[in-house]
Motif scaffolding. Structure first.
Motif, mmCIF file in Angstrom:
data_model
loop_
_atom_site.group_PDB
_atom_site.id
_atom_site.type_symbol
_atom_site.label_atom_id
_atom_site.label_comp_id
_atom_site.label_asym_id
_atom_site.label_seq_id
_atom_site.Cartn_x
_atom_site.Cartn_y
_atom_site.Cartn_z
ATOM 1 N N ARG A 3 47.879 36.732 28.910
ATOM 2 C CA ARG A 3 47.213 36.983 29.974
ATOM 3 C C ARG A 3 45.999 38.006 29.557
ATOM 4 N N THR A 30 42.100 36.432 34.429
ATOM 5 C CA THR A 30 41.774 37.285 35.660
ATOM 6 C C THR A 30 40.303 37.811 35.489
ATOM 7 N N GLU A 62 33.118 31.010 43.754
ATOM 8 C CA GLU A 62 34.454 30.383 44.078
ATOM 9 C C GLU A 62 34.597 29.306 43.340
ATOM 10 N N ARG A 66 37.436 28.501 40.437
ATOM 11 C CA ARG A 66 38.318 27.420 40.647
ATOM 12 C C ARG A 66 38.262 26.383 39.606
ATOM 13 N N LYS A 71 41.754 33.539 38.169
ATOM 14 C CA LYS A 71 41.958 34.199 39.358
ATOM 15 C C LYS A 71 41.066 35.443 39.515
ATOM 16 N N HIS A 72 40.490 35.608 40.733
ATOM 17 C CA HIS A 72 39.417 36.776 41.108
ATOM 18 C C HIS A 72 40.096 37.904 41.865
ATOM 19 N N VAL A 73 40.026 38.956 41.266
ATOM 20 C CA VAL A 73 40.378 40.113 42.090
ATOM 21 C C VAL A 73 39.136 41.020 42.330
#
Length: 375
Positions: A3, A30, A62, A66, A71-73
């Motif tokens: 990760r 992320t 976006e 994708r 993953k966007h936080v």
């Protein structure tokens, strides 16, 4: 699956995403930033003169995220724990096996009366304020200047200020309004633009003389007042003040054990590894890196450092020794609305080519090509 967390959504962070996705396809990525968008800051110079709008420079991410499987936080970073393995954010804690910090820096608004100036590189809203003020002025004095971080001289944004200066001059001339304005350039430096190299300094000063731009150089700044710039060498009356202060590290660094340079940035080595922390890297304006004193804080350098940081982290995650380094390179076109001066510098050479229309269109072409990968 390893990760990796990447902080930011600017040049360094997005280059790190692309490099990591290519080098470590099985990594869970992320991205943490307040919004899933890239603001193309180099294009801000064209907003006051109408060549660009805010929407031209605000790129939603976006679709790119994708495609990259990221993953966007949407959150602000607030701290860092467990030796870098836990990122603290307003959306909660995020654990990682590797971290790349590309959250940029911040401007030092320490001078008294900073509310009386506009910081043109601060963002789209600031550039639009300049546009609106120019459109509403019948004449007057416009004072533009920049300063650095006295504890980290390289932490400055001088190049864009010259572009706002020359761009506004060209814009007023095209409107046949230039004779109603006085333009003043001010800075504490005696030789502004010195990081670009001696030839560039001479070229910039010659350009200001040719355009009738008055200079106020080598005097320490004391602050600002309504319609006034105050320096130890006297005061300058001005109807509009544009000023780019020196830079320092992001505010959230203060809530961490990250090693800091004297100027407030994260200390890193030539591999972009954060000193004393395992699998924690930094790239771009967030870091303080080994190199010559003229090493720039600009988008191009951020990209080079991000490529090295991401390649090295990918190697570490795969059990390999990280060996990638960044080359030190300053590459820019100092644009003046319809023409530009090319400046290139590395540790062996310094090239300066005089302003011409070709370089203006090359700068616009590079913008289109660079942003295309994120649209």
């Amino acid at each position: 699956m390893p990760r990796v967390t990447i902080i930011g959504s600017g040049f360094a962070a997005l280059t790190a995403v692309r490099t990591l996705r290519k080098a470590a396809t099985e990594t869970a990525l992320t991205l943490v930033s307040p919004r899933a968008e890239l603001v193309y800051y180099p294009g801000l110079i064209w907003v006051p003169t109408g060549l660009r709008t805010g929407d031209d420079l605000r790129i939603p991410l976006e679709s790119f995220l994708r495609r990259m499987g990221v993953k966007h936080v949407a959150a602000e970073v607030t701290g860092l724990g467990n030796g870098g393995r836990v990122l603290e954010t307003t959306a909660g804690e995020i654990e990682n096996d590797g971290l790349i910090i590309g959250s940029g820096g911040r401007y030092m608004k320490k001078l008294p009366g900073s509310e009386h100036m506009i910081l043109p590189c601060e963002g789209i809203a600031a550039a639009q304020r300049i546009r609106d003020r120019l459109q509403g002025m019948d004449g007057g004095t416009i004072a533009m200047g920049f300063a650095g971080n006295p504890k980290e001289p390289a932490a400055m944004r001088g190049g864009p200020l010259f572009e706002f200066l020359f761009g506004i001059d060209s814009y007023l001339r095209r409107q046949n309004r230039r004779e109603r304005f006085e333009l003043i350039f001010f800075t504490p430096a005696e030789k502004p633009g010195n990081r670009l190299g001696p030839k560039a300094v001479a070229g910039l000063q010659a350009e200001m003389n040719k355009r009738g731009i008055r200079t106020h150089l080598g005097h320490r700044l004391k602050g600002f007042a309504p319609q006034r710039v105050m320096t130890e060498g006297g005061e300058l009356d001005a109807d509009l003040i544009l000023f780019i202060p020196g830079m320092t590290g992001s505010q959230w660094f203060d809530n961490t054990d990250l090693p800091r340079s004297e100027g407030g940035f994260i200390k890193a080595d030539r591999q972009c590894r954060v000193d004393g922390m395992e699998r924690v890297y930094v790239a771009g304006d967030s870091g303080s890196f080994p190199g010559p004193e003229w090493m720039p804080k600009q988008a191009h350098m951020a990209d080079l450092q991000a490529k090295a940081a991401a390649a090295n982290l990918a190697d570490e995650l795969a059990g390999r020794q990280p060996t990638a380094t960044y080359r030190v390179e300053l590459l820019c076109i100092v644009d003046a609305h319809d023409r530009g001066m090319l400046v290139a510098r590395n540790e062996k050479h310094n090239l300066v080519l005089p302003a011409m229309r070709l370089f203006h269109w090359l700068k616009r072409g590079f913008e289109w090509r660079y942003l295309r990968q994120y649209r």
